[in-house]
Design a protein around this motif. Structure first.
Motif, short mmCIF file in Angstrom:
data_model
loop_
_atom_site.label_atom_id
_atom_site.label_comp_id
_atom_site.label_asym_id
_atom_site.label_seq_id
_atom_site.Cartn_x
_atom_site.Cartn_y
_atom_site.Cartn_z
N ALA A 202 0.83 -1.20 0.00
CA ALA A 202 0.00 0.00 0.00
C ALA A 202 0.87 1.25 0.00
O ALA A 202 0.59 2.23 -0.71
N HIS B 247 -2.19 -0.16 10.27
CA HIS B 247 -2.51 -1.20 9.29
C HIS B 247 -2.93 -2.53 9.92
O HIS B 247 -3.13 -3.49 9.19
N HIS C 183 -7.09 1.58 7.69
CA HIS C 183 -7.23 1.05 6.34
C HIS C 183 -8.35 0.03 6.19
O HIS C 183 -8.44 -0.65 5.16
N GLU D 133 -9.40 3.16 2.66
CA GLU D 133 -9.32 1.74 2.31
C GLU D 133 -8.24 1.52 1.26
O GLU D 133 -8.02 2.37 0.39
N ASN D 134 -7.57 0.39 1.35
CA ASN D 134 -6.50 0.08 0.41
C ASN D 134 -7.05 -0.04 -1.02
O ASN D 134 -8.25 -0.22 -1.24
N CYS D 135 -6.16 0.05 -1.96
CA CYS D 135 -6.55 -0.01 -3.37
C CYS D 135 -5.75 -1.09 -4.07
O CYS D 135 -4.80 -1.65 -3.52
N ARG E 165 -5.30 -7.83 2.10
CA ARG E 165 -4.97 -7.29 0.78
C ARG E 165 -4.91 -8.39 -0.29
O ARG E 165 -5.27 -8.16 -1.45
N THR F 242 -7.09 3.08 -7.42
CA THR F 242 -5.88 3.81 -7.02
C THR F 242 -6.15 5.30 -6.90
O THR F 242 -5.65 5.97 -6.00
N PHE G 94 -7.80 6.18 -3.61
CA PHE G 94 -6.83 5.95 -2.54
C PHE G 94 -5.85 7.12 -2.43
O PHE G 94 -5.63 7.68 -1.35
#
Length: 373
Positions: A18, A110, A140, A163-165, A283, A356, A359
């Motif tokens: 990330a 995280h 996240h 939030e993660n991408c 992830r 993305t 993010f």
């Protein structure tokens, strides 16, 4: 904008990936990055070096790194810029920024706070002692944000959800699958079930192997040739190889180690089987879904349900039930309609929430807010 990313480590795990995306997408455009690793550099160094980013590491000796803390603090104090982003975090990293003259600091968390009175008290003490150092705290997954609000509601005005991408959102084509399988030395006509990550206790690759063994028994008379693909490494590698041997599936398990680029791994898969005792987000699950790979998962604690909805776009349970996990895998092996529905729904979700662009913009919004604080 000049930012120091004080990160827990430079390996190839979800937290690091990330950070690499954030840095790659913004370096030289709106941000000039420096990176300080709390621990000796890992395989992620090459990713950052290719961007000509200054990278520094540090020994990590003694409990919580106390023996090498002064060295880390001295290196952090050498930074002169706009913001320090503490990623992880670790106790030594948080201590090292306390007296830094840079007043703009952001904390990026995280991992789960975890259940139980002892962990609750630890996190209460953490927020009480360190929250004054940060203008913003990023989480996240909704799960860990909700945990934090319960533990420290008095500072939730500092909390942000990012939030993660992932950078891929399209189903793997037949051509891509064949190329990736050839690259990995896997027969094109195999049915491949895989997982990726640290080979550590929390990640429960033992459950993965147990389910794979059951699937091998169920499909022993079927024409499908099962291969179980594991990307990653860790201290339990030898123990897991022994377990695979005892389950009589050694000849079906392929260990490919850490991969700087996981595209061949994901493109070769027919199914992801993910198991974990605790995962803030998962992830690996998100990335597999971005390649159109259906997911069967068991996560005891964590925020995987933010992306994987049981029986809607995959299978997700909160216990490591071998029988149920085997059943769900078999459903996807034989039920093409459900398989395709999960693919479509997963890709639609990724495209709507986990791009993305979203993010990066959310991070930039936080950084701008902090600079104007």
């Amino acid at each position: 904008m000049k930012i120091l990313n004080l990160i827990q480590c430079l390996n190839l795990g979800g937290m690091e990936q990330a950070s690499y995306i954030l840095i790659e997408e913004t370096q030289g455009k709106v941000i000039d990055w420096q990176v300080q690793s709390v621990t000796p550099v890992g395989m992620g160094k090459d990713i950052l070096s290719s961007l000509n980013i200054p990278i520094y590491d540090n020994p990590y000796e003694g409990k919580f790194g106390y023996k090498s803390h002064l060295s880390l603090k001295k290196k952090v104090n050498n930074f002169s810029g706009d913001i320090i982003l503490v990623t992880g975090p670790t106790l030594t990293s948080c201590m090292s920024v306390k007296s830094h003259p840079c007043t703009k600091k952001v904390l990026s968390i995280h991992f789960c706070h975890k259940n139980g009175l002892l962990n609750l008290l630890k996190w209460k003490a953490f927020y009480q002692n360190f929250h004054h150092d940060y203008q913003a705290i990023i989480y996240h997954s909704p799960y860990i944000l909700e945990e934090a609000i319960k533990i420290a509601p008095q500072i939730q005005h500092k909390f942000h959800l990012i939030e993660n991408c992932i950078q891929r959102c399209s189903a793997t084509t037949v051509s891509e699958k064949n190329i990736s399988r050839q690259h990995l030395g896997i027969p094109a006509d195999s049915f491949i079930i895989g997982n990726a990550g640290w080979l550590i206790e929390r990640k429960r690759f033992d459950i993965f192997l147990e389910v794979c063994a059951q699937l091998s028994k169920h499909l022993s008379n079927d024409r499908k040739k099962l291969i179980f693909l594991i990307a990653g490494d860790g201290p339990l590698h030898g123990e897991l190889e022994t377990l695979a041997s005892s389950l009589n599936i050694s000849n079906q398990v392929k260990w490919i180690g850490w991969q700087k680029d996981l595209s061949h791994f994901y493109q070769s898969l027919d199914l992801l089987l993910f198991n974990s005792d605790s995962d803030a987000f998962g992830r690996t699950v998100l990335e597999a879904m971005g390649y159109g790979v259906p997911v069967v998962a068991s996560v005891v604690e964590g925020g995987t349900d933010a992306v994987l909805c049981h029986k809607n776009n995959g299978y997700l349970i909160q216990e490591h039930n071998i029988r149920k996990l085997t059943e769900y895998c078999l459903n996807l092996i034989y039920d093409n309609k459900t398989y395709e529905q999960f693919q479509i729904r997963s890709l639609n979700l990724i495209e709507s929430r986990f791009t993305t662009e979203k993010f990066i913009q959310k991070y930039l919004d936080v950084f701008t807010q902090v600079l104007n604080y």
